[in-house]
Design a protein around this motif. Sequence first.
Motif, PDB file in Angstrom:
ATOM      1  N   ALA A 280      48.273 -21.056 -74.684  1.00 27.51           N
ATOM      2  CA  ALA A 280      48.345 -19.591 -74.770  1.00 27.51           C
ATOM      3  C   ALA A 280      48.454 -18.984 -73.371  1.00 27.51           C
ATOM      4  O   ALA A 280      49.180 -18.010 -73.155  1.00 27.51           O
ATOM      5  CB  ALA A 280      47.127 -19.041 -75.503  1.00 27.51           C
ATOM      6  N   LEU A 281      47.764 -19.600 -72.431  1.00 27.17           N
ATOM      7  CA  LEU A 281      47.836 -19.125 -71.044  1.00 27.17           C
ATOM      8  C   LEU A 281      49.240 -19.342 -70.482  1.00 27.17           C
ATOM      9  O   LEU A 281      49.825 -18.473 -69.845  1.00 27.17           O
ATOM     10  CB  LEU A 281      46.826 -19.873 -70.169  1.00 27.17           C
ATOM     11  N   ARG A 282      49.765 -20.526 -70.766  1.00 29.14           N
ATOM     12  CA  ARG A 282      51.110 -20.886 -70.289  1.00 29.14           C
ATOM     13  C   ARG A 282      52.156 -19.915 -70.854  1.00 29.14           C
ATOM     14  O   ARG A 282      53.017 -19.440 -70.136  1.00 29.14           O
ATOM     15  CB  ARG A 282      51.406 -22.313 -70.730  1.00 29.14           C
ATOM     16  N   ASP A 283      52.020 -19.624 -72.177  1.00 28.67           N
ATOM     17  CA  ASP A 283      52.951 -18.693 -72.844  1.00 28.67           C
ATOM     18  C   ASP A 283      52.959 -17.323 -72.193  1.00 28.67           C
ATOM     19  O   ASP A 283      53.938 -16.595 -72.277  1.00 28.67           O
ATOM     20  CB  ASP A 283      52.549 -18.499 -74.310  1.00 28.67           C
ATOM     21  N   ARG A 284      51.857 -16.974 -71.602  1.00 28.90           N
ATOM     22  CA  ARG A 284      51.764 -15.643 -70.979  1.00 28.90           C
ATOM     23  C   ARG A 284      52.043 -15.691 -69.477  1.00 28.90           C
ATOM     24  O   ARG A 284      51.715 -14.750 -68.771  1.00 28.90           O
ATOM     25  CB  ARG A 284      50.386 -15.054 -71.250  1.00 28.90           C
ATOM     26  N   GLY A 285      52.583 -16.798 -69.026  1.00 30.94           N
ATOM     27  CA  GLY A 285      52.974 -16.887 -67.619  1.00 30.94           C
ATOM     28  C   GLY A 285      51.859 -17.310 -66.680  1.00 30.94           C
ATOM     29  O   GLY A 285      51.951 -17.098 -65.473  1.00 30.94           O
ATOM     30  N   GLY A 286      50.812 -17.872 -67.252  1.00 31.00           N
ATOM     31  CA  GLY A 286      49.717 -18.386 -66.409  1.00 31.00           C
ATOM     32  C   GLY A 286      48.664 -17.330 -66.118  1.00 31.00           C
ATOM     33  O   GLY A 286      48.903 -16.138 -66.311  1.00 31.00           O
ATOM     34  N   ILE A 287      47.542 -17.818 -65.659  1.00 35.88           N
ATOM     35  CA  ILE A 287      46.372 -16.960 -65.428  1.00 35.88           C
ATOM     36  C   ILE A 287      46.688 -15.811 -64.454  1.00 35.88           C
ATOM     37  O   ILE A 287      46.202 -14.706 -64.598  1.00 35.88           O
ATOM     38  CB  ILE A 287      45.168 -17.819 -64.934  1.00 35.88           C
ATOM     39  N   GLN A 288      47.568 -16.109 -63.478  1.00 39.82           N
ATOM     40  CA  GLN A 288      47.836 -15.082 -62.449  1.00 39.82           C
ATOM     41  C   GLN A 288      48.578 -13.872 -63.007  1.00 39.82           C
ATOM     42  O   GLN A 288      48.539 -12.803 -62.407  1.00 39.82           O
ATOM     43  CB  GLN A 288      48.566 -15.683 -61.235  1.00 39.82           C
ATOM     44  N   SER A 289      49.224 -14.027 -64.190  1.00 40.05           N
ATOM     45  CA  SER A 289      49.910 -12.848 -64.741  1.00 40.05           C
ATOM     46  C   SER A 289      49.015 -12.049 -65.692  1.00 40.05           C
ATOM     47  O   SER A 289      49.465 -11.081 -66.301  1.00 40.05           O
ATOM     48  CB  SER A 289      51.214 -13.229 -65.450  1.00 40.05           C
ATOM     49  N   LEU A 290      47.767 -12.466 -65.845  1.00 39.88           N
ATOM     50  CA  LEU A 290      46.885 -11.751 -66.780  1.00 39.88           C
ATOM     51  C   LEU A 290      46.031 -10.711 -66.064  1.00 39.88           C
ATOM     52  O   LEU A 290      45.580 -10.926 -64.941  1.00 39.88           O
ATOM     53  CB  LEU A 290      45.949 -12.732 -67.489  1.00 39.88           C
ATOM     54  N   SER A 291      45.807  -9.602 -66.760  1.00 41.34           N
ATOM     55  CA  SER A 291      44.911  -8.575 -66.242  1.00 41.34           C
ATOM     56  C   SER A 291      43.472  -9.013 -66.509  1.00 41.34           C
ATOM     57  O   SER A 291      43.227  -9.941 -67.301  1.00 41.34           O
ATOM     58  CB  SER A 291      45.171  -7.254 -66.953  1.00 41.34           C
ATOM     59  N   ALA A 292      42.533  -8.358 -65.870  1.00 38.59           N
ATOM     60  CA  ALA A 292      41.118  -8.674 -66.093  1.00 38.59           C
ATOM     61  C   ALA A 292      40.755  -8.506 -67.564  1.00 38.59           C
ATOM     62  O   ALA A 292      40.007  -9.302 -68.127  1.00 38.59           O
ATOM     63  CB  ALA A 292      40.246  -7.772 -65.225  1.00 38.59           C
ATOM     64  N   GLU A 293      41.325  -7.481 -68.200  1.00 36.26           N
ATOM     65  CA  GLU A 293      41.044  -7.252 -69.634  1.00 36.26           C
ATOM     66  C   GLU A 293      41.569  -8.404 -70.477  1.00 36.26           C
ATOM     67  O   GLU A 293      40.936  -8.823 -71.434  1.00 36.26           O
ATOM     68  CB  GLU A 293      41.716  -5.971 -70.151  1.00 36.26           C
ATOM     69  N   GLU A 294      42.757  -8.873 -70.124  1.00 33.83           N
ATOM     70  CA  GLU A 294      43.338  -9.970 -70.905  1.00 33.83           C
ATOM     71  C   GLU A 294      42.523 -11.255 -70.738  1.00 33.83           C
ATOM     72  O   GLU A 294      42.334 -12.005 -71.705  1.00 33.83           O
ATOM     73  CB  GLU A 294      44.800 -10.197 -70.494  1.00 33.83           C
ATOM     74  N   ILE A 295      42.019 -11.491 -69.543  1.00 29.40           N
ATOM     75  CA  ILE A 295      41.177 -12.677 -69.324  1.00 29.40           C
ATOM     76  C   ILE A 295      39.904 -12.562 -70.157  1.00 29.40           C
ATOM     77  O   ILE A 295      39.489 -13.511 -70.824  1.00 29.40           O
ATOM     78  CB  ILE A 295      40.861 -12.856 -67.818  1.00 29.40           C
ATOM     79  N   ALA A 296      39.325 -11.380 -70.154  1.00 35.00           N
ATOM     80  CA  ALA A 296      38.125 -11.153 -70.979  1.00 35.00           C
ATOM     81  C   ALA A 296      38.451 -11.338 -72.460  1.00 35.00           C
ATOM     82  O   ALA A 296      37.634 -11.838 -73.230  1.00 35.00           O
ATOM     83  CB  ALA A 296      37.560  -9.760 -70.707  1.00 35.00           C
ATOM     84  N   GLY A 297      39.671 -10.950 -72.837  1.00 34.44           N
ATOM     85  CA  GLY A 297      40.113 -11.126 -74.227  1.00 34.44           C
ATOM     86  C   GLY A 297      40.183 -12.602 -74.601  1.00 34.44           C
ATOM     87  O   GLY A 297      39.795 -12.997 -75.705  1.00 34.44           O
ATOM     88  N   PHE A 298      40.642 -13.430 -73.681  1.00 30.49           N
ATOM     89  CA  PHE A 298      40.660 -14.885 -73.892  1.00 30.49           C
ATOM     90  C   PHE A 298      39.226 -15.398 -74.073  1.00 30.49           C
ATOM     91  O   PHE A 298      38.951 -16.199 -74.968  1.00 30.49           O
ATOM     92  CB  PHE A 298      41.299 -15.594 -72.681  1.00 30.49           C
ATOM     93  N   ALA A 299      38.348 -14.953 -73.196  1.00 35.16           N
ATOM     94  CA  ALA A 299      36.950 -15.395 -73.270  1.00 35.16           C
ATOM     95  C   ALA A 299      36.358 -15.029 -74.629  1.00 35.16           C
ATOM     96  O   ALA A 299      35.686 -15.835 -75.270  1.00 35.16           O
ATOM     97  CB  ALA A 299      36.134 -14.762 -72.139  1.00 35.16           C
ATOM     98  N   ARG A 300      36.634 -13.816 -75.051  1.00 35.11           N
ATOM     99  CA  ARG A 300      36.079 -13.358 -76.327  1.00 35.11           C
ATOM    100  C   ARG A 300      36.614 -14.165 -77.506  1.00 35.11           C
ATOM    101  O   ARG A 300      35.861 -14.609 -78.377  1.00 35.11           O
ATOM    102  CB  ARG A 300      36.407 -11.878 -76.539  1.00 35.11           C
TER     103      ARG A 300
END
Length: 366
Positions: free
Chosen positions: A244-264
């Motif tokens: 899922a991270l790869r599909d979104r272009g890797g961790i560096q392309s995610l916003s803080a909210e999106e990272i929190a969304g992954f955690a959740r």
Amino acid sequence: MRILAIETSCDETGIAIVEGTKTEGGFAFTVLGSALLSQAALHAPYGGVYPNLAKREHEKNLPILFEKFKDEKVDAIAVTKGPGLEPALWTGITFAQKVAKERGLPLLPTNHMEGHLLSSLVKNGNLEDVKLPVLALLISGGHTEFVLMREWFTYEIVGQTLDDALGEAFDKVARMLALPYPGGPEISRLAEAAREAKQKSDFAPLGSSQRSQNQTSVSLPRPMIGTKDCDVSFSGLKTAVLYALRDRGGIQSLSAEEIAGFAREFEDAATDVLVHKTRRALEESGAQTFVIGGGVAANKHIRKSLEIVVKENFNEVEMRLPELSITGDNAIMIAEAALTRALSGKKDAATDEIRAVGNLSISSLT
Ligand code: KG4
Ligand code: ZN
């Protein structure tokens, strides 16, 4: 009876003295002293525990911690013999052997998982009025297992992970999300924040900017949630995060909210599986008490979700939750397990030999 216990199975060096007495309903414990040194910060750059570093640190820390207790009078020394990292376990055993010999005291080799289990059953310092059978869900960095205690000191594993332990999955996913080790508390903190933010946005008017954030939210599988057993698997969930991270272009392309969304979503997925399997294990075992233990048992969302499922579906089952101060590895739990056995006149044949056993199973106890 007073026991000085030593715990060095992983990356925490712990020494504690606990006094125990037999009571009408079980046992009463008083913690007379406890010291714990965590090596987590040292292992953080490796993203996990590095066994030889753990060994070296235990060797350095044990005499420092022991200074505080060296004048105390005790009746026995308890030490973790397994499961855990063997080089780390050996440091504790060697140290305990030396102390026991110098003082002419008995040495009680103790099972780390029995320590998690029995100490989690303790309520207000007492291990009393425990209704059998007990179903325990042990969730730590090295273990994820449903253990059924039909009788005291006998343990049957009725379900377990087929691959990664839950704490290990938390730690690995945290690493993918560029969060520091140990990852469990970090994921939990972000997941909590994401849940709160979502609640707010659910009440925001349609079309508002707050609402649109949720559209990118990730959805992860609930592995083995429907299988007709009490086993779990977290390795596929971890891989799903990776993809899922790869599909979104890797961790560096995610916003803080999106990272929190992954955690959740990761925490939700893992919790859903635990809730379903707990329900099944309670139904199948007819347990009267349900308890959780191990490092991951500190997780707020998991605690709350399991409390709800038990309350809503198993009226007659008493749920016991460990205090947050003892969910992670510590020596109090080793002292309490050793005391429970000693005060019951119960010596475990399988722990007779004082030798570190990395993969020691709780089901080998008698
Ligand atoms: O029982 P423990 O201290 O050590 C072992 O015996 O393995 O468990 C450590 C594990 C780590 O993987 C850590 O990330 C996890 O417990 N952990 C948590 C939380 N606090 C610690 N996992 C999820 N949520 C937490 N709040
Ligand atoms: Zn542990």
